[in-house]
Design an enzyme around this catalytic site. Structure first.
Site, short mmCIF file in Angstrom:
data_model
loop_
_atom_site.label_atom_id
_atom_site.label_comp_id
_atom_site.label_asym_id
_atom_site.label_seq_id
_atom_site.Cartn_x
_atom_site.Cartn_y
_atom_site.Cartn_z
CE LYS A 266 -4.31 -1.96 2.57
NZ LYS A 266 -5.48 -1.38 1.70
NE ARG A 340 -10.82 -10.23 -2.09
CZ ARG A 340 -11.63 -8.85 -2.72
NH1 ARG A 340 -11.64 -8.99 -4.17
NH2 ARG A 340 -10.98 -7.92 -2.83
N1 BES Z 1 -8.13 -3.60 4.49
C1 BES Z 1 -8.58 -2.90 3.15
C2 BES Z 1 -10.09 -2.38 2.96
C3 BES Z 1 -9.94 -1.27 3.65
C4 BES Z 1 -9.44 -0.11 2.82
C5 BES Z 1 -10.11 -1.05 4.88
C6 BES Z 1 -9.69 1.14 4.10
C7 BES Z 1 -10.46 -0.21 5.36
C8 BES Z 1 -10.23 1.25 4.49
C9 BES Z 1 -8.64 -4.76 2.24
O1 BES Z 1 -7.62 -5.28 2.12
C10 BES Z 1 -7.89 -4.82 0.54
O2 BES Z 1 -6.82 -3.58 1.06
N2 BES Z 1 -8.49 -3.76 -0.01
C11 BES Z 1 -8.68 -3.72 -1.53
C12 BES Z 1 -8.87 -4.40 -2.54
C13 BES Z 1 -8.51 -4.01 -3.90
C14 BES Z 1 -6.64 -4.65 -3.96
C15 BES Z 1 -8.95 -4.99 -4.55
C16 BES Z 1 -8.98 -1.98 -2.04
O3 BES Z 1 -9.83 -2.43 -1.45
O4 BES Z 1 -8.44 -1.50 -2.15
MN MN Z 2 -5.35 -5.88 1.62
#
Ligand code: BES
Ligand code: MN
Ligand code: ZN
Length: 489
Positions: A266, A340
């Site tokens: 990230k 997931r």
């Molecule tokens: N934990 C994150 C989602 C999230 C984002 C929770 C902001 C709380 C606040 C999750 O694991 C994630 O990184 N999701 C990605 C999925 C994508 C790579 C398909 C996302 O939402 O960007």
């Molecule tokens: Mn994630």
């Protein structure tokens, strides 16, 4: 650990009011009418309360609003909180009034002159929830919450209510504490230890460690944690308060104690927020605590997948293919779509092991749900209209925002993989729905199931009705109510 303020209901004695210390709250009806306790306050303060009740400032207040008067003449108290509330308020107004008092209270003691006010328990719940503060890591701020006392006309009739409110608040506070903790404190091991400690409440707590998870074949879950120094774990909490042999409701939580994204790292800005990526597991823990504390007459099992998603020489690479406990293979295109992968195995295990009457999972799963619903509502996905309706009713009654979004096989094409049974991401369109579609592949066709995407509501940047800014504990009250209304009946 943050404990809610102790809550007492006691019979009112008008002659004690003048000598009460600290903060005293009194209610004035919307029309400005004073009840017996308010009349006594008015007399002590030489008519100040009446003057306020007739003022433009009072007129401008909404039902449930509170105004603070400092150092009231004729009283020992330092603060007098005047609350605009009818004797028979709506539950909403009563809780709002409580929240106003809880915010003013903080850690201090609070004396509430409630008299024969109806819905007084809702005032108490609002006050208790709103007085929360996470101060475990503030060295100068370690005072315990002082008590809240409600002075009522019939304390005996409210006996038992205090314990019920405290059970709910304890669950919500546990969720908020867990979700607030930084990841160097709340490691997977520390999380499991805190859950194990709940066996004192009569929960049966089992911790599955990496070798057992390996034997069970939970490769998608393990693939998320394999770059971390903290061992992956699945913790199972069983509450057997109902008839022996009755199928339990299963609650499943995503417990990513920190989500760096893994090799699909990230960006740095805001990454610290990913300490809350175990929020789903936090809600499951909080609900189990509430159910145990109030000795719910229901069978409920809570399961959480605890992992840390870190980049490392052993971490999963984009393009890796792993096999789930179910047997389906997954091509991991993006290691940041890890929630997931954790849930897939825990969902499957929950169904195989417990043959539940239904499954509800909670996860801070997608940023996309924040784009869709913001921080007001969680995304609700379900294969069962009855269960979804029951949950939405419970959430509405508790004032916890929830909005149903679709599942549909049409979205499945976004999850097609060239080389495996599926890939773990479906691209940008409908990101929350494709995540839910992915999860559904690990849910039996006839199993009533709800997926709650709580990424937007688990932690927020401004105060909410019943919490200061930060972790909300969203979902504990709705799920507790769902159990009460649909299983305990
Ligand atoms: N934990 C994150 C989602 C999230 C984002 C929770 C902001 C709380 C606040 C999750 O694991 C994630 O990184 N999701 C990605 C999925 C994508 C790579 C398909 C996302 O939402 O960007
Ligand atoms: Mn994630
Ligand atoms: Zn995540």
């Amino acid at each position: 650990m943050t404990s809610p303020a102790a809550l007492h209901f006691t019979d009112v004695d008008l002659d004690e009011i003048g000598a009460m210390t600290g903060r005293v709250a009194v209610f004035v009806s919307e029309s400005g009418k004073l009840d017996q306790t308010a009349r006594r306050v008015n007399r002590l303060t030489k008519g100040a309360l009446e003057r306020f009740a007739e003022s433009a400032a009072f007129n401008d207040m909404a039902p449930g609003d509170t105004k603070e008067l400092a150092y009231p003449t004729g009283m020992v108290a330092e603060w007098l909180n005047v609350v605009k509330l009818d004797r028979k308020p709506t539950i909403e107004a009563a809780r709002k009034a409580g929240a106003g008092l809880g915010k003013a209270k903080g850690a201090d003691a609070l004396h509430v002159l409630a008299g024969n006010l109806k819905q007084v328990t809702h005032v108490a719940l609002g006050a208790t929830l709103r007085a929360y503060a996470f101060t475990d890591h503030k060295t100068a701020d370690q005072t315990a919450m002082k008590d809240t006392v409600f002075y009522v006309s019939d304390a005996k009739a409210l006996e038992g209510e205090a314990a019920a409110i405290t059970a709910v608040a304890e669950g919500v506070f546990m969720t908020r504490d867990l979700t607030s903790e930084p990841a160097n404190v709340l490691t997977t091991t520390e999380f499991a230890n805190r859950l194990e400690a709940m066996s004192d409440l009569g929960l049966k707590v089992t911790v599955l460690d990496e070798p057992e998870l390996e034997t069970l074949g939970m490769r998608t879950l393990l693939s998320v944690g394999q770059g971390s120094e903290s061992p992956s774990k699945v913790v199972v909490m069983e509450w057997q308060g109902g008839t022996v042999g009755d199928a339990p409701l299963a609650l499943v939580g995503k417990g990513v104690v920190f989500d760096t994204g893994g090799i699909s790292l990230k960006p740095a800005a805001g990454m610290e927020d990913m300490t809350m990526d175990m929020g789903g597991a936090g809600v499951v823990a909080g609900v189990m605590r509430t159910l145990a504390l109030r000795k719910a007459k229901a069978n409920v099992v809570g399961l959480v997948g605890l992992v840390e998603n870190m980049p490392d020489g052993r971490a999963t690479r984009p393009g890796d293919v792993v096999t789930s406990m179910k047997g389906d293979t997954v091509e991991i295109i993006n290691t940041d779509a890890e929630g997931r992968l954790v849930l897939a195995d825990v969902l499957w295990y929950a169904q195989e092991k417990f043959e539940p009457r239904g499954v509800i999972d909670l996860a801070t799963l997608t940023g996309a749900v924040i784009i869709g619903l913001g921080h007001e509502m969680a995304g609700v996905f379900s294969n069962n209209d009855d269960l979804a309706g029951q949950f939405l009713n419970a959430a509405k009654a508790e004032g916890e925002g929830a909005w149903r979004l679709p599942l549909d096989p049409a979205y499945d094409k976004q999850l097609k993989s060239q080389i495996a049974d599926m890939k773990n991401v479906g691209g940008r369109p409908a990101g929350s729905i494709t995540a839910a579609q992915f999860l559904q592949r690990f849910v039996l066709d006839d199993m009533p199931w709800i997926h709650l995407d709580i990424a937007g509501v688990a932690s927020v940047k401004s105060d909410t009705a019943f919490a200061p800014k930060g972790c909300t504990g969203w979902g504990v009250r709705a799920l507790d109510r769902l159990v009460r209304d649909t299983i305990e009946g």
